[in-house]
Design an enzyme around this catalytic site. Structure first.
Site, PDB file in Angstrom:
ATOM      1  N   GLU A  34       0.844  -1.199   0.000  1.00  0.00           N
ATOM      2  CA  GLU A  34       0.000   0.000   0.000  1.00  0.00           C
ATOM      3  C   GLU A  34       0.878   1.246   0.000  1.00  0.00           C
ATOM      4  O   GLU A  34       1.843   1.325   0.768  1.00  0.00           O
ATOM      5  CB  GLU A  34      -0.901  -0.033   1.234  1.00  0.00           C
ATOM      6  CG  GLU A  34      -2.259   0.553   1.010  1.00  0.00           C
ATOM      7  CD  GLU A  34      -3.105  -0.282   0.058  1.00  0.00           C
ATOM      8  OE1 GLU A  34      -3.109   0.011  -1.151  1.00  0.00           O
ATOM      9  OE2 GLU A  34      -3.750  -1.224   0.527  1.00  0.00           O
ATOM     10  N   HIS A  35       0.542   2.179  -0.856  1.00  0.00           N
ATOM     11  CA  HIS A  35       1.305   3.420  -1.032  1.00  0.00           C
ATOM     12  C   HIS A  35       2.745   3.134  -1.459  1.00  0.00           C
ATOM     13  O   HIS A  35       3.668   3.859  -1.107  1.00  0.00           O
ATOM     14  CB  HIS A  35       1.260   4.285   0.246  1.00  0.00           C
ATOM     15  CG  HIS A  35      -0.106   4.880   0.468  1.00  0.00           C
ATOM     16  ND1 HIS A  35      -0.519   6.041  -0.132  1.00  0.00           N
ATOM     17  CD2 HIS A  35      -1.172   4.425   1.176  1.00  0.00           C
ATOM     18  CE1 HIS A  35      -1.773   6.304   0.222  1.00  0.00           C
ATOM     19  NE2 HIS A  35      -2.190   5.334   1.002  1.00  0.00           N
ATOM     20  N   ASP A  37       3.099   2.079  -4.927  1.00  0.00           N
ATOM     21  CA  ASP A  37       3.159   2.125  -6.403  1.00  0.00           C
ATOM     22  C   ASP A  37       3.734   3.436  -6.932  1.00  0.00           C
ATOM     23  O   ASP A  37       4.505   3.432  -7.897  1.00  0.00           O
ATOM     24  CB  ASP A  37       1.805   1.774  -7.057  1.00  0.00           C
ATOM     25  CG  ASP A  37       0.667   2.714  -6.734  1.00  0.00           C
ATOM     26  OD1 ASP A  37       0.821   3.581  -5.843  1.00  0.00           O
ATOM     27  OD2 ASP A  37      -0.402   2.578  -7.379  1.00  0.00           O
ATOM     28  N   SER A 127     -11.382   0.561  -5.834  1.00  0.00           N
ATOM     29  CA  SER A 127     -11.071   0.963  -7.214  1.00  0.00           C
ATOM     30  C   SER A 127     -12.259   0.964  -8.159  1.00  0.00           C
ATOM     31  O   SER A 127     -12.168   0.498  -9.293  1.00  0.00           O
ATOM     32  CB  SER A 127      -9.980   0.064  -7.804  1.00  0.00           C
ATOM     33  OG  SER A 127      -8.773   0.319  -7.193  1.00  0.00           O
ATOM     34  N   SER A 128     -13.361   1.528  -7.694  1.00  0.00           N
ATOM     35  CA  SER A 128     -14.483   1.675  -8.628  1.00  0.00           C
ATOM     36  C   SER A 128     -14.089   2.607  -9.771  1.00  0.00           C
ATOM     37  O   SER A 128     -14.550   2.426 -10.900  1.00  0.00           O
ATOM     38  CB  SER A 128     -15.725   2.196  -7.908  1.00  0.00           C
ATOM     39  OG  SER A 128     -15.441   3.429  -7.297  1.00  0.00           O
ATOM     40  N   GLU A 161      -7.048   9.435 -14.908  1.00  0.00           N
ATOM     41  CA  GLU A 161      -7.294   9.759 -13.495  1.00  0.00           C
ATOM     42  C   GLU A 161      -6.400  10.914 -13.036  1.00  0.00           C
ATOM     43  O   GLU A 161      -6.847  11.839 -12.362  1.00  0.00           O
ATOM     44  CB  GLU A 161      -7.067   8.512 -12.645  1.00  0.00           C
ATOM     45  CG  GLU A 161      -7.353   8.750 -11.196  1.00  0.00           C
ATOM     46  CD  GLU A 161      -8.212   7.682 -10.548  1.00  0.00           C
ATOM     47  OE1 GLU A 161      -8.639   6.728 -11.245  1.00  0.00           O
ATOM     48  OE2 GLU A 161      -8.467   7.802  -9.351  1.00  0.00           O
ATOM     49  N   ASP A 173      -4.038   0.342  -9.449  1.00  0.00           N
ATOM     50  CA  ASP A 173      -5.467   0.041  -9.590  1.00  0.00           C
ATOM     51  C   ASP A 173      -5.827  -0.262 -11.040  1.00  0.00           C
ATOM     52  O   ASP A 173      -6.591  -1.191 -11.327  1.00  0.00           O
ATOM     53  CB  ASP A 173      -6.306   1.223  -9.104  1.00  0.00           C
ATOM     54  CG  ASP A 173      -6.024   1.569  -7.659  1.00  0.00           C
ATOM     55  OD1 ASP A 173      -5.379   0.755  -6.970  1.00  0.00           O
ATOM     56  OD2 ASP A 173      -6.443   2.650  -7.227  1.00  0.00           O
TER      57      ASP A 173
HETATM   58  C1  GLA Z   1      -5.058   4.452  -4.477  1.00  0.00           C
HETATM   59  C2  GLA Z   1      -4.259   4.770  -5.738  1.00  0.00           C
HETATM   60  C3  GLA Z   1      -3.215   3.688  -6.012  1.00  0.00           C
HETATM   61  C4  GLA Z   1      -2.372   3.387  -4.779  1.00  0.00           C
HETATM   62  C5  GLA Z   1      -3.252   3.198  -3.550  1.00  0.00           C
HETATM   63  C6  GLA Z   1      -2.441   3.092  -2.274  1.00  0.00           C
HETATM   64  O1  GLA Z   1      -5.829   3.319  -4.659  1.00  0.00           O
HETATM   65  O2  GLA Z   1      -5.113   4.897  -6.855  1.00  0.00           O
HETATM   66  O3  GLA Z   1      -2.414   4.078  -7.106  1.00  0.00           O
HETATM   67  O4  GLA Z   1      -1.411   4.385  -4.574  1.00  0.00           O
HETATM   68  O5  GLA Z   1      -4.175   4.251  -3.369  1.00  0.00           O
HETATM   69  O6  GLA Z   1      -1.678   1.933  -2.275  1.00  0.00           O
END
Ligand code: GLA
Length: 370
Positions: A34-35, A37, A127-128, A161, A173
């Protein structure tokens, strides 16, 4: 009515004739990473069974780039032109962004009627938005025969996005929605886009619960964390945090940058360890990820922490954590095979008592147990 399935029927009910193209794409739940990418690191998402479906039809007429968009979830129709500024409705911006990026990439985008129906829970960290973007681009690919592979679709979706929805997101995502399945996790190196399918640990299945907490700060807090990471990388003289060895370099940084870097480095290491982990080890990595996101990265929320703690304390749960960008929203747990629905039924009443928040089950996941 056309015989093209429910999405085509819905389209025809709104627009009076059948669509030319229909495509769907799933949401995702991130298991670990998480966080990482936007720091060129590693991630481990899996597609959820719920999908967003987009149906579209090219309309005749000289004026190009006119779009009439119906969102079934909001029972709302909006019209916009790709020549103008983005439309105000958030769902419309994603579609606008995808069509604009497709056009900039050289595809002739005709005037369109578009119908959207999302089964992916919205605004909870599943991730909708990526599902909507990828489904839109898939439908456009079918319509225009654009020569895009699934990676290209993910890249266009990410640009949509960043450029048009104002979230400076990484590529996890969109890659997950475009390339992941709900039977296997997708390990992805976000720098090289090297990837592979990873089975869930033997004897486990996934449960996703919504904390009931609206994601506050989801956009601004996210962009702030991203800026902090960029600043830390600059101060340490590396292109991205991915390039740091997990040595003591970050100790020189002022707080909170030191803790932000600490999270990213340990989270990358956890993703790599998870590739070989059995269910108890995988669960322990999820628990450690949550602690790191709560304390060092500061993107969790007290109610989410409460729900995660209840899940972690359940005997059939190997591990649990917040999932997605954070600041509220959903949690993911790795449960013993065949227990996810019972775990939800046992944990949610206690959560409601403690927090007065109506949590709910989003994804019980018997299907991926191995
Ligand atoms: C959101 C972003 C992703 C990623 C996550 C955290 O979903 O769209 O790119 O950074 O937060 O892991």
């Amino acid at each position: 009515m056309s015989t093209g399935g429910p999405a085509a029927d819905d389209f025809e009910a709104v627009f009076g004739s059948p669509p030319d193209a229909v495509a769907a794409a799933p949401g995702r739940v991130n298991l670990l990473g998480e966080h990482t990418d936007y720091n060129d690191g590693y991630v481990l998402p899996i597609a959820i069974p719920q999908q967003t479906t987009v149906a579209l039809r090219a309309t005749a007429g000289a004026d190009q780039h006119r779009v009439t968009l119906h969102a079934r979830n909001f029972a709302r129709t909006v019209a916009f032109s790709l020549e103008d500024a983005p439309p105000p409705d958030a769902f419309a911006r994603y579609v606008y962004g995808c069509l604009r990026e497709a056009s900039l990439a050289g595809t002739t985008v005709p005037s369109l009627q578009v119908h959207v129906h999302s089964q992916v829970p919205m605004g909870v960290g599943l991730s909708s938005s990526a599902a909507l973007e990828v489904a839109t681009l898939r439908a456009l690919r079918t319509l225009t025969h654009a020569p895009w592979d699934d990676v290209r679709i993910a890249q266009l979706a990410q640009r949509a996005e960043v450029e048009h929805a104002g979230v400076h997101c990484g590529i996890m995502d969109q890659m997950a929605s475009s390339l992941a399945a709900s039977t296997h996790a997708l390990w992805l190196d976000t720098r090289t886009l090297e990837r592979r399918r990873v089975p869930l640990p033997a004897g486990s299945e996934i449960l996703v619960l919504h904390s009931g907490v609206e994601r506050t700060l989801a956009g601004s807090g996210y962009n702030a964390r991203r800026a902090e990471c960029a600043r830390a990388a600059r101060l340490l003289g590396v292109a991205s945090l991915r390039d740091l060895a997990p040595s003591g370099a970050a100790q020189r940084l002022p707080d909170p940058l030191r803790r932000r870097v600490g999270h990213v480095l340990t989270e990358n290491a956890r993703v790599l360890q998870a590739l070989e982990a059995d269910a108890p080890h995988f669960g322990a990595l999820m628990n450690a990820s949550h602690a790191s996101l709560r304390v060092d990265y500061e993107v969790s929320h007290p109610q989410v922490d409460r729900l995660v703690a209840l899940l972690q304390a359940h005997p059939a749960v190997y591990g649990a954590r917040m999932t997605g960008g954070g600041f509220g929203g959903a949690c993911v747990a790795l449960c013993q095979t065949g227990t996810a629905t019972d775990v939800a039924a046992q944990v949610l009443p206690g959560y409601l008592r403690d927090s007065r928040m109506p949590g709910r089950m989003l994804v019980p996941w018997g299907g991926v147990a191995v």
